[in-house]
Write an enzyme that holds these catalytic residues in place. Structure first.
Site, short mmCIF file in Angstrom:
data_model
loop_
_atom_site.label_atom_id
_atom_site.label_comp_id
_atom_site.label_asym_id
_atom_site.label_seq_id
_atom_site.Cartn_x
_atom_site.Cartn_y
_atom_site.Cartn_z
N ASP A 27 0.92 -1.08 0.11
CA ASP A 27 0.02 0.04 -0.02
C ASP A 27 0.88 1.21 -0.12
OD1 ASP A 27 -2.15 1.77 0.48
OD2 ASP A 27 -1.39 1.75 2.37
N ASP A 46 -1.93 -0.54 5.86
CA ASP A 46 -2.20 0.13 7.30
C ASP A 46 -3.79 0.29 7.36
OD1 ASP A 46 -2.34 2.00 5.38
OD2 ASP A 46 -2.40 3.44 7.00
#
Length: 282
Positions: free
Chosen positions: A10, A218
């Protein structure tokens, strides 16, 4: 059989700092991976234009995943010989799409807006407004608006209304995923689908090696990608409330946030799980 590691990461809040968008603290790990010839696949809610710009900064020449898994983009000649190497003007990236169209999403959102649901989507913001909300430059905000299969939005009502909104979207075969800053309206696909597609391509490409996937994220929209990876890495969330993966006992949880946590986690994985790669990157 030898092992070959492939990294899926990510961006916002993970490889990139949540506030400054800087990846500089992750430079040591990125350089180590580059020296070890370990692919780093950028996998984000960001658009193709946004990720292309970042790939240039990182000198990253690997495939990448855009708009939360809406499409996989593969560089010319990456997995197989280039079809026309003598004519570079014909070179292009291969795009494999998984998502519905943004036009359809916007039509549904326009209808729901008229039904009284309160939200602001990217399409309703000027580049200047989006820059203020995100902290991006106006040029970067324009790139963030060039979407093809998803639509981020800011929710402006209460939690109960949000649950109703999700249920109504499902009637139109759309889902709402929560990211680091925005909710994302999209079809029923996610980063894990795109990751699995690329992993199968890598297994064919590295036919005599065992491909081991490492995923870093996250936010809630990273959950399935993390759960499907061989080694999931949860980066501490910049705004609190880090993800938990109760079904993955081997999950790595970083103490530090953003690129600092990314850097420490990758270097530790190289040292503990891939000693040969770690030696080659020293």
């Amino acid at each position: 059989m030898s092992k070959k590691m492939v990294i899926f990461t990510d961006l916002d809040g993970t490889l990139l700092d949540h506030h400054s968008y800087s990846w500089a603290p992750a430079r040591p790990a990125l350089e180590a991976l580059n020296r070890g010839r370990i692919p780093v696949i950028l996998c984000s809610s960001k658009t193709r234009a946004e990720i292309a710009t970042l790939r240039d900064e990182l000198q990253n020449q690997h495939p990448y995943i855009v708009e939360n898994g809406a499409a996989v983009v593969i560089p010319y000649g990456y997995f197989e010989p280039a079809p026309d190497p003598e004519h570079p003007e014909k070179r292009s990236e291969q795009t494999v799409s998984f998502g519905t169209s943004r036009d359809r999403i916007l039509a549904v959102l326009d209808y729901l807006k008229r039904q009284g649901f309160r939200f602001r989507s990217f399409a309703a913001m000027s580049a200047g407004e989006l820059a203020q909300v995100t902290g991006l430059s106006e040029a970067a905000a324009v790139r963030a608006q060039t979407r093809t299969a998803t639509e981020p939005l800011l929710w402006e009502a209460d939690a109960d209304s949000l649950e109703v909104f999700k249920a109504v979207l499902a009637r139109y075969r759309l889902q709402l995923l929560e990211g680091g800053r925005f909710f994302h309206v999209m079809g029923f696909f996610d980063k894990a689908d795109a990751m699995e597609y690329l992993l199968e391509r890598y297994r064919i490409f590295y036919q005599n090696q065992d491909v081991v996937s490492v995923a870093l994220g996250d936010s809630p929209n990273d959950t399935r990608m993390l759960e499907h990876a061989d080694i999931p890495v949860v980066i501490a969330n910049a705004v609190g409330g880090s993800l938990q993966l109760p079904n993955r006992g081997n999950a790595v949880y970083s103490d530090k946030k953003g690129p600092e946590g990314w850097n420490a986690s990758i270097l530790q994985i190289l040292k503990e799980s891939f000693p040969q790669a770690a030696q080659s990157t020293e």
